[in-house]
Design an enzyme around this catalytic site. Sequence first.
Site, PDB file in Angstrom:
ATOM      1  N   HIS A  38       0.844  -1.203   0.000  1.00  0.00           N
ATOM      2  CA  HIS A  38       0.000   0.000   0.000  1.00  0.00           C
ATOM      3  C   HIS A  38       0.879   1.251   0.000  1.00  0.00           C
ATOM      4  O   HIS A  38       0.612   2.221  -0.708  1.00  0.00           O
ATOM      5  CB  HIS A  38      -0.899   0.048   1.232  1.00  0.00           C
ATOM      6  CG  HIS A  38      -1.973  -0.978   1.226  1.00  0.00           C
ATOM      7  ND1 HIS A  38      -3.123  -0.859   0.479  1.00  0.00           N
ATOM      8  CD2 HIS A  38      -2.080  -2.160   1.877  1.00  0.00           C
ATOM      9  CE1 HIS A  38      -3.893  -1.916   0.665  1.00  0.00           C
ATOM     10  NE2 HIS A  38      -3.277  -2.717   1.508  1.00  0.00           N
ATOM     11  N   ASP A  95       8.225   5.972   8.337  1.00  0.00           N
ATOM     12  CA  ASP A  95       7.471   5.442   9.462  1.00  0.00           C
ATOM     13  C   ASP A  95       6.330   6.418   9.712  1.00  0.00           C
ATOM     14  O   ASP A  95       6.515   7.639   9.647  1.00  0.00           O
ATOM     15  CB  ASP A  95       8.364   5.300  10.697  1.00  0.00           C
ATOM     16  CG  ASP A  95       7.807   4.237  11.645  1.00  0.00           C
ATOM     17  OD1 ASP A  95       7.253   3.235  11.157  1.00  0.00           O
ATOM     18  OD2 ASP A  95       7.907   4.405  12.871  1.00  0.00           O
ATOM     19  N   GLY A 176      -4.815   0.160   7.157  1.00  0.00           N
ATOM     20  CA  GLY A 176      -4.655   0.670   8.519  1.00  0.00           C
ATOM     21  C   GLY A 176      -5.895   1.380   9.039  1.00  0.00           C
ATOM     22  O   GLY A 176      -7.015   0.861   8.971  1.00  0.00           O
TER      23      GLY A 176
HETATM   24  P1  IMP Z   1       4.353   1.733   9.922  1.00  0.00           P
HETATM   25  O1  IMP Z   1       4.818   3.006   9.351  1.00  0.00           O
HETATM   26  O2  IMP Z   1       4.421   0.596   8.959  1.00  0.00           O
HETATM   27  O3  IMP Z   1       4.948   1.414  11.246  1.00  0.00           O
HETATM   28  O4  IMP Z   1       2.803   1.969  10.114  1.00  0.00           O
HETATM   29  C1  IMP Z   1       2.198   1.896  11.333  1.00  0.00           C
HETATM   30  C2  IMP Z   1       0.740   1.634  11.185  1.00  0.00           C
HETATM   31  O5  IMP Z   1       0.108   2.889  11.035  1.00  0.00           O
HETATM   32  C3  IMP Z   1       0.305   0.812  10.001  1.00  0.00           C
HETATM   33  O6  IMP Z   1       0.316  -0.546  10.254  1.00  0.00           O
HETATM   34  C4  IMP Z   1      -1.103   1.288   9.824  1.00  0.00           C
HETATM   35  O7  IMP Z   1      -1.931   0.626  10.741  1.00  0.00           O
HETATM   36  C5  IMP Z   1      -1.005   2.727  10.240  1.00  0.00           C
HETATM   37  N1  IMP Z   1      -0.849   3.601   9.073  1.00  0.00           N
HETATM   38  C6  IMP Z   1       0.301   4.056   8.508  1.00  0.00           C
HETATM   39  N2  IMP Z   1       0.024   4.846   7.470  1.00  0.00           N
HETATM   40  C7  IMP Z   1      -1.313   4.891   7.362  1.00  0.00           C
HETATM   41  C8  IMP Z   1      -2.199   5.541   6.464  1.00  0.00           C
HETATM   42  O8  IMP Z   1      -1.828   6.249   5.530  1.00  0.00           O
HETATM   43  N3  IMP Z   1      -3.507   5.326   6.679  1.00  0.00           N
HETATM   44  C9  IMP Z   1      -3.985   4.557   7.699  1.00  0.00           C
HETATM   45  N4  IMP Z   1      -3.216   3.923   8.552  1.00  0.00           N
HETATM   46  C10 IMP Z   1      -1.876   4.082   8.384  1.00  0.00           C
END
Ligand code: IMP
Length: 222
Positions: A38, A95, A176
């Site tokens: 994504h 992140d 997410g």
């Molecule tokens: P990470 O950057 O992969 O650690 O993302 C942390 C979590 O934040 C992800 O697993 C999603 O649950 C949420 N997240 C990150 N970016 C988005 C976004 O653009 N929309 C919705 N949820 C997000």
Amino acid sequence: MSDPGYTINAAYTHAKTSFVKKALSTPVRIVFATNNEHKVKEIRTAVGENLKIVSLREAGIDIDIPEPWDTLEANATEKSSTIHRLTGDNCFSEDTGMEVAALNGEPGVHSARYAGEDRSRNANIDKVLRKLGDNPDRSARFRTVISLIWQGKEHLFEGICEGHIRRESAGATGFGYDPIFVPVGDTRSFAEMSAEEKNRYSHRRKAADQLVAFLRKASQPE
Ligand code: IMP
């Protein structure tokens, strides 16, 4: 009779112009240190033809990089420096966290595993909605930090999208927390938008804009 000096100069100018044009039109290749398809899709939509984004899978790198730190910045640095150590390539990582004001900034850096190590997207959403309850303060924001390693040196870029949390999920696109987050300037959740529409508002796109601007400048021929 034509001036041979002029002819040589003109030929040189022509060769240099086409070299510079080609250099400017050749997108910079850069590894994006993520396994999240994504995020790859969103970043590609955001940067357009400006960069050739190569995902870890496309680069043949099979690794799950830990995110052990308690800030987005430190986790982003962990991911980009791990890939840089392995490949020596220019690369970047990002992140992201969703920060809910009434929950003192939770889930924040713990967004991915808010409801526990093996919990799903729905469990994370349910936990946010349960903790917020009927609280009238629904304000929240997404914050993205990009860590770029360019020619061995790190550069950080930040993108923020302000918004609010819905009372229940809506929409089926994205990932997410998208179904419960509504950006300022719209009435729909991110999950009710196409990737292009989400990018109009998105934290990730805002950070990516800065990345592109930096790389455009840094990769121009002298
Ligand atoms: P990470 O950057 O992969 O650690 O993302 C942390 C979590 O934040 C992800 O697993 C999603 O649950 C949420 N997240 C990150 N970016 C988005 C976004 O653009 N929309 C919705 N949820 C997000």
